[in-house]
Design an enzyme around this catalytic site. Structure first.
Site, PDB file in Angstrom:
ATOM      1  N   GLU A 123      41.126  32.775  48.480  1.00 59.64           N
ATOM      2  CA  GLU A 123      40.085  33.173  47.533  1.00 59.64           C
ATOM      3  C   GLU A 123      40.765  33.854  46.360  1.00 59.64           C
ATOM      4  O   GLU A 123      41.550  34.788  46.540  1.00 59.64           O
ATOM      5  CB  GLU A 123      39.060  34.135  48.153  1.00 59.64           C
TER       6      GLU A 123
ATOM      7  N   THR B 157      29.152  36.937  49.754  1.00 57.67           N
ATOM      8  CA  THR B 157      30.164  37.839  49.211  1.00 57.67           C
ATOM      9  C   THR B 157      29.450  39.139  48.805  1.00 57.67           C
ATOM     10  O   THR B 157      28.221  39.198  48.791  1.00 57.67           O
ATOM     11  CB  THR B 157      30.854  37.232  47.974  1.00 57.67           C
TER      12      THR B 157
ATOM     13  N   LYS C 213      33.288  35.770  25.738  1.00 57.14           N
ATOM     14  CA  LYS C 213      33.753  35.385  24.393  1.00 57.14           C
ATOM     15  C   LYS C 213      34.528  34.067  24.447  1.00 57.14           C
ATOM     16  O   LYS C 213      35.388  33.877  25.311  1.00 57.14           O
ATOM     17  CB  LYS C 213      34.672  36.466  23.823  1.00 57.14           C
TER      18      LYS C 213
ATOM     19  N   TYR D 162      29.252  40.462  45.825  1.00 53.19           N
ATOM     20  CA  TYR D 162      28.468  40.212  44.608  1.00 53.19           C
ATOM     21  C   TYR D 162      27.241  39.350  44.903  1.00 53.19           C
ATOM     22  O   TYR D 162      26.190  39.539  44.319  1.00 53.19           O
ATOM     23  CB  TYR D 162      29.337  39.528  43.546  1.00 53.19           C
ATOM     24  N   GLU D 163      27.417  38.403  45.794  1.00 52.46           N
ATOM     25  CA  GLU D 163      26.303  37.514  46.123  1.00 52.46           C
ATOM     26  C   GLU D 163      25.141  38.312  46.719  1.00 52.46           C
ATOM     27  O   GLU D 163      23.982  38.082  46.384  1.00 52.46           O
ATOM     28  CB  GLU D 163      26.780  36.453  47.114  1.00 52.46           C
TER      29      GLU D 163
ATOM     30  N   ASP E 181      47.977  38.605  39.279  1.00 56.52           N
ATOM     31  CA  ASP E 181      47.123  37.855  38.367  1.00 56.52           C
ATOM     32  C   ASP E 181      47.233  36.376  38.740  1.00 56.52           C
ATOM     33  O   ASP E 181      48.346  35.840  38.825  1.00 56.52           O
ATOM     34  CB  ASP E 181      47.600  38.073  36.929  1.00 56.52           C
TER      35      ASP E 181
ATOM     36  N   GLU F 288      43.919  39.271  44.480  1.00 62.15           N
ATOM     37  CA  GLU F 288      43.146  40.211  43.659  1.00 62.15           C
ATOM     38  C   GLU F 288      44.078  40.897  42.661  1.00 62.15           C
ATOM     39  O   GLU F 288      45.170  41.308  42.997  1.00 62.15           O
ATOM     40  CB  GLU F 288      42.450  41.245  44.562  1.00 62.15           C
TER      41      GLU F 288
ATOM     42  N   ASP G 194      26.345  33.719  39.932  1.00 62.82           N
ATOM     43  CA  ASP G 194      24.944  33.841  39.492  1.00 62.82           C
ATOM     44  C   ASP G 194      24.886  33.728  37.968  1.00 62.82           C
ATOM     45  O   ASP G 194      23.827  33.906  37.379  1.00 62.82           O
ATOM     46  CB  ASP G 194      24.346  35.182  39.933  1.00 62.82           C
TER      47      ASP G 194
ATOM     48  N   ASP H 204      34.870  36.595  36.985  1.00 63.05           N
ATOM     49  CA  ASP H 204      34.514  37.274  35.730  1.00 63.05           C
ATOM     50  C   ASP H 204      34.130  36.233  34.679  1.00 63.05           C
ATOM     51  O   ASP H 204      34.851  35.256  34.477  1.00 63.05           O
ATOM     52  CB  ASP H 204      35.708  38.094  35.215  1.00 63.05           C
TER      53      ASP H 204
HETATM   54  N1  SAH Z   1      34.774  37.562  44.993  1.00 64.29           N
HETATM   55  C1  SAH Z   1      34.172  38.899  45.062  1.00 64.29           C
HETATM   56  C2  SAH Z   1      34.454  39.711  43.791  1.00 64.29           C
HETATM   57  C3  SAH Z   1      33.884  39.132  42.530  1.00 64.29           C
HETATM   58  S1  SAH Z   1      34.299  40.085  41.072  1.00 64.29           S
HETATM   59  C4  SAH Z   1      32.692  38.783  45.330  1.00 64.29           C
HETATM   60  O1  SAH Z   1      32.130  37.694  45.163  1.00 64.29           O
HETATM   61  O2  SAH Z   1      32.087  39.775  45.740  1.00 64.29           O
HETATM   62  C5  SAH Z   1      35.691  39.150  40.453  1.00 64.29           C
HETATM   63  C6  SAH Z   1      37.004  39.672  40.986  1.00 64.29           C
HETATM   64  O3  SAH Z   1      38.038  38.828  40.503  1.00 64.29           O
HETATM   65  C7  SAH Z   1      37.353  41.085  40.516  1.00 64.29           C
HETATM   66  O4  SAH Z   1      37.694  41.878  41.616  1.00 64.29           O
HETATM   67  C8  SAH Z   1      38.543  40.862  39.569  1.00 64.29           C
HETATM   68  O5  SAH Z   1      39.438  41.953  39.551  1.00 64.29           O
HETATM   69  C9  SAH Z   1      39.162  39.610  40.136  1.00 64.29           C
HETATM   70  N2  SAH Z   1      39.918  38.836  39.145  1.00 64.29           N
HETATM   71  C10 SAH Z   1      39.508  38.485  37.913  1.00 64.29           C
HETATM   72  N3  SAH Z   1      40.455  37.787  37.263  1.00 64.29           N
HETATM   73  C11 SAH Z   1      41.498  37.669  38.120  1.00 64.29           C
HETATM   74  C12 SAH Z   1      42.773  37.063  38.025  1.00 64.29           C
HETATM   75  N4  SAH Z   1      43.177  36.438  36.925  1.00 64.29           N
HETATM   76  N5  SAH Z   1      43.590  37.126  39.106  1.00 64.29           N
HETATM   77  C13 SAH Z   1      43.197  37.773  40.220  1.00 64.29           C
HETATM   78  N6  SAH Z   1      42.002  38.375  40.372  1.00 64.29           N
HETATM   79  C14 SAH Z   1      41.156  38.332  39.336  1.00 64.29           C
END
Ligand code: SAH
Length: 212
Positions: free
Chosen positions: A43, A192, A121, A194-195, A95, A68, A153, A117
């Site tokens: 993930e 998840t 923009k 967020y879900e 990253d 993460e 969402d 995320d």
């Molecule tokens: N998957 C989880 C969190 C969603 S929030 C859920 O559904 O509950 C999105 C997450 O992705 C954040 O924790 C953010 O820090 C991470 N994220 C965003 N861009 C990223 C990147 N380039 N590499 C690794 N993690 C990233």
């Protein structure tokens, strides 16, 4: 997801057995990390890791890796693992732009993107995890018959993600614009963090499954 910067989170991550500290060193040999040849599913942007912990518990014959970017978020996942350890799950703090330096060609069996995320923009479109730039990276590491599953969402992000498929050479296998009312796609659904939050306030959840 941004949490208050927890002091010492980097140190705690560096000391955790649940975190792979030098992930590039395992490129092409992740099976040795797990000590078996089971499929590896990842993930990207796992947040606090609840989704992967549940999947890992449900199916011990699959190996999982959570990626993460932020230490403060990853720390929450580590704390959950400490409370309830699972053998077939590891975390990486990185990253995802660098994902091809961590997994070798076709080393990954499936990729999950959950509530990525939105980067609203236009000039940040390349940072969106379902963008064509990222699809190209996933293409390198994912098995030929592997799939990507994406949930969000965010309607604009979902539309964008659908538009990226053709130019990047991917095929839409299945999709829904209201996952929680789609009986078939809901089967085996793991919520998840967020879900849970966004569906509880009435937001429909979009989902696609894609392959090449
Ligand atoms: N998957 C989880 C969190 C969603 S929030 C859920 O559904 O509950 C999105 C997450 O992705 C954040 O924790 C953010 O820090 C991470 N994220 C965003 N861009 C990223 C990147 N380039 N590499 C690794 N993690 C990233």
């Amino acid at each position: 997801m941004r949490l208050r910067n927890i002091s010492g989170s980097r140190e705690m991550i560096a000391a955790s057995d649940y975190v792979i500290q030098d992930p590039q060193e395992h490129r092409g040999s992740w099976n040795e990390v797990f000590g078996n040849d089971n499929p590896i599913r990842i993930e990207i942007g796992m947040g606090k890791g609840r989704f992967l912990m549940e999947l890992a518990k449900r199916d011990p014959r699959i190996n999982y890796v959570g990626v993460e970017k932020y230490s403060s978020v990853l720390l929450r996942g580590i704390q959950k693992m400490e409370a309830e350890p699972v053998q077939n799950l590891y975390f990486i703090r990185m990253d995802a732009e660098e994902i091809t330096s961590v997994f070798g060609p076709e080393e990954v069996d499936r990729i999950y993107l959950n509530f990525s995320d939105p980067w609203p923009k236009d000039r940040h479109a390349k940072r969106r995890l379902p963008s064509r730039e990222f699809l190209r990276r996933y293409d390198e590491i994912l098995k030929r018959d592997g799939v990507i599953e994406f949930k969000t969402d965010n309607r604009d992000l979902f539309r964008f993600a659908l538009d990226e498929l053709e130019p990047a050479g991917w095929r839409l296998d299945r999709m829904t614009e209201d996952l929680h009312h789609d009986e078939e796609m809901m089967r085996d659904n793991v919520m998840t963090e967020y879900e849970e939050r966004f569906s509880s306030i009435g937001n429909p959840i979009y989902k696609y499954i894609i392959s090449r």
